[in-house]
Design a protein around this motif. Structure first.
Motif, PDB file in Angstrom:
ATOM      1  N   ASP A   1      59.705  80.356  81.527  1.00 34.39           N
ATOM      2  CA  ASP A   1      60.308  79.316  82.358  1.00 34.39           C
ATOM      3  C   ASP A   1      61.405  79.892  83.249  1.00 34.39           C
ATOM      4  O   ASP A   1      61.500  79.550  84.430  1.00 34.39           O
TER       5      ASP A   1
ATOM      6  N   ARG B   1      53.759  76.868  87.213  1.00 35.11           N
ATOM      7  CA  ARG B   1      53.927  77.080  85.771  1.00 35.11           C
ATOM      8  C   ARG B   1      52.675  76.560  85.069  1.00 35.11           C
ATOM      9  O   ARG B   1      52.303  75.403  85.250  1.00 35.11           O
TER      10      ARG B   1
ATOM     11  N   VAL C   1      61.520  72.644  79.180  1.00 37.51           N
ATOM     12  CA  VAL C   1      60.372  73.303  79.805  1.00 37.51           C
ATOM     13  C   VAL C   1      59.341  72.248  80.202  1.00 37.51           C
ATOM     14  O   VAL C   1      58.908  71.439  79.365  1.00 37.51           O
TER      15      VAL C   1
END
Length: 579
Positions: free
Chosen positions: A149, A164, A254
């Motif tokens: 992250d 991501r 996250v």
């Protein structure tokens, strides 16, 4: 503003001026020329290797080049001195006005200071965590999640277009084991006595999943064979585990942009398409591998297999992609998954793997190189183990998981901010000791506290000055010429100047721990200046005169801006007061 980049540009312009005058030959490659902090701060503010790297191609003595270059640099108002040392090292000291301008520029730019366009919009896929959806994430997953992250945030800060991604490992036999384990909890929810056989998951985290399954299907699966319930329970359990994982990740701060299911590769032709791409390139063949190292002819049975010619792309040996029964090896879906990422148009791929995946690095790099014809680089970062301690003793047990400490355990015990910062204090390929007592200790030996305390100290100064009627808005402070007369103030400014350079180095090397290291060093400079003020009142940020206070506070406020930006990259919230 990037002071190191600006001074390097000045060095390059000076070299080009020497070329125009005939003092240096044309056609020199200037890429190796750098401008960096000197190893010993006593030598100056910056040092350039220009004379050393140009001497050989220019067929000149490095000291002669350095002397000529120094003369050019001294003519610039930003350079207070340019001194040649040794065989041709060139040390530079900057004029006080440069440091003053830097501090006010940071206030004007705010959190934009240090941001870079280095990435130029390059599309990067960062895949991290990717835990099997069979239970809560453990502390090892926590470190991988934090590193991934922070790396994604760092790359975005440096101008990359970042995605991501979480790869859901839901295509293997372990998901069937999960389904059977949930079925046992389902039976428990109906009051049945059950026994968890070896290989099933006994953790209490599946109790509510079994209860939820009962609420959904009632007694429909009681006394039924796997043919009736396995497929449906597998899907139900996987969804429940992914909801748990998402919740745990959110507790850590996250949030993923994309989740990709391994299961979606099977029965859809996607694995076959990826392998066909390699086959069309002449990289798939039938062959027999040499025995693994350590195997003797007596315990090794050679057999013909379907192989990927990974040695053509840097691997040590070719790799099997199909088992003798015609089913795919674990490598085949991984090839297909990375083929999908390449097909989605990413310019760079980064995978965050556990340390136990070290043997996978070369084969995956070979696969991506083959699939992209060498156009898409793959960087794989291995995350080493986290050793947990409490009260000086190893800390192992989690009642919730049954066998290990979960990510949520760590967050609940120390908080997300402390967990994130501490797990970024070392390179990911180095083992990390995590002591639950020490990471919350309020001392300068604890980097989390030390950095947060620096930010809180500055916020305290701003509050007190504001209460005394001093205008401490960034707009007002940016119009003030700061004091920069003491070496400790200049040292702090020099560390601020290094922020954009450190961002680019960390982004280029994919090493977010460098940001944590930089913040610790910046905090140390701030605390050092603060402590000097105990004996030297003229160094204190708060002075008797409001204008004098403003001239001191400019530098402190610049530090808080950079600390806040750095903590933002790490996913840590800067505190305004210590409790």
């Amino acid at each position: 503003m990037n002071l190191f980049s600006d001074i390097r540009a000045l060095v390059i312009a000076s070299i080009e001026a020497l070329q125009a005058e005939g003092a240096l030959p044309e056609g020199l490659t200037l890429d190796p020329v750098t401008t960096e902090p000197p190893r010993d701060p006593a030598h100056g503010d910056m040092a350039t290797n220009a004379a050393m790297v140009l001497a050989k191609p220019a067929r000149a003595k490095p000291r002669d080049i350095a002397e000529a270059l120094a003369a050019k640099l001294r003519a610039d108002d930003r350079i207070a001195s340019a001194e040649v040392a040794g065989p041709g090292f060139l040390n530079l000291r900057l004029a006080p006005a440069v440091w003053q301008a830097l501090a006010t520029a940071i206030l004007r730019q705010g959190d934009s200071y240090g941001r870079s366009e280095m990435g130029k919009g390059t599309r990067v896929n960062v895949e991290y965590v990717s835990a099997n959806p069979t239970g809560p994430m453990h502390v090892g997953h926590a470190r991988g999640a934090i590193v991934g992250d922070a790396m994604a945030s760092l790359l975005a800060y440096a101008g990359y277009d970042v995605t991501r991604e979480y790869y859901i490992n839901d295509g293997g036999a372990q998901v069937d084991v999960l389904a059977r384990s949930v079925y046992l909890r389902y039976l428990e929810a109906h009051g049945r006595e059950v026994e968890f056989a070896d290989g099933t998951y006994p953790g209490d985290y599946l109790v509510p999943v079994g209860q939820a399954l009962k609420e959904k299907v009632g007694d429909a699966y009681l006394d039924q064979g796997e043919a009736v319930w396995l497929s449906e329970v597998r899907s139900f359990a996987t969804e429940a585990m992914m909801a748990l994982i998402r919740d745990d990740l959110a507790a850590l701060g996250v949030h993923m942009d994309h989740f990709f299911s391994e299961k979606s590769l099977y029965g859809t032709g996607r694995i076959e398409s990826a392998i066909k791409d390699l086959d069309d390139k002449g990289l798939i063949y039938r062959g027999t591998l040499e025995p693994p190292k350590g195997k003797t002819p007596e315990d090794w049975e050679p057999r013909e297999q379907t192989l990927f010619r990974s040695t053509a792309h840097g691997d040590d040996v070719d790799r099997p992609i199909m088992k003798s029964d015609g089913s795919w090896t674990y490598f085949a879906p991984d090839i297909a998954y990375h083929y999908d990422k390449v097909s989605r148009g990413f310019d760079m791929l980064i995978d965050i793997f556990g340390a136990d995946h070290g043997g996978y690095v070369k084969r995956m790099k070979a696969a991506v190189s083959a699939l992209s014809d060498g156009a898409v680089p793959l960087d794989i970062k291995l995350i080493q183990l986290v050793k947990l301690y409490k009260n000086g003793e190893p800390f192992k047990m989690s009642k919730r998981a049954g066998t290990f400490v979960t990510l949520r355990d760590v967050v609940d015990m120390v908080g997300a901010d402390v967990a994130r910062f501490h797990m970024l204090t070392r390179k990911p390929d180095a083992a990390l000791d995590f002591d639950f007592d020490k990471v919350v200790e309020q001392s300068k030996e604890n980097p989390v506290f030390y950095v947060q305390y620096a930010h809180a100290r500055i916020c305290s100064v701003l509050r007190k000055a504001g209460a005394d009627g001093v205008d401490v808005s960034d707009a007002a402070l940016a119009g003030v010429t700061p004091d920069m007369g003491h070496e400790a103030e200049r040292a702090l400014a020099a560390k601020l100047a290094d922020w954009p350079r450190q961002v680019e180095i960390a982004a280029r090397t994919h090493e977010p721990h460098r940001i944590a290291t930089y913040l610790s060093e910046l905090a140390a400079e701030l605390h050092g200046l603060w402590n000097r003020g105990n004996d030297a009142p003229e160094l204190r940020f708060l002075q008797e005169d409001a204008e004098a206070s403003q001239r001191k506070i400019v530098l402190a406020r610049a530090v808080s801006i950079v600390i806040s930006a750095g903590l933002g990259i790490l996913g840590v919230t800067p505190v305004e007061e210590m409790r």
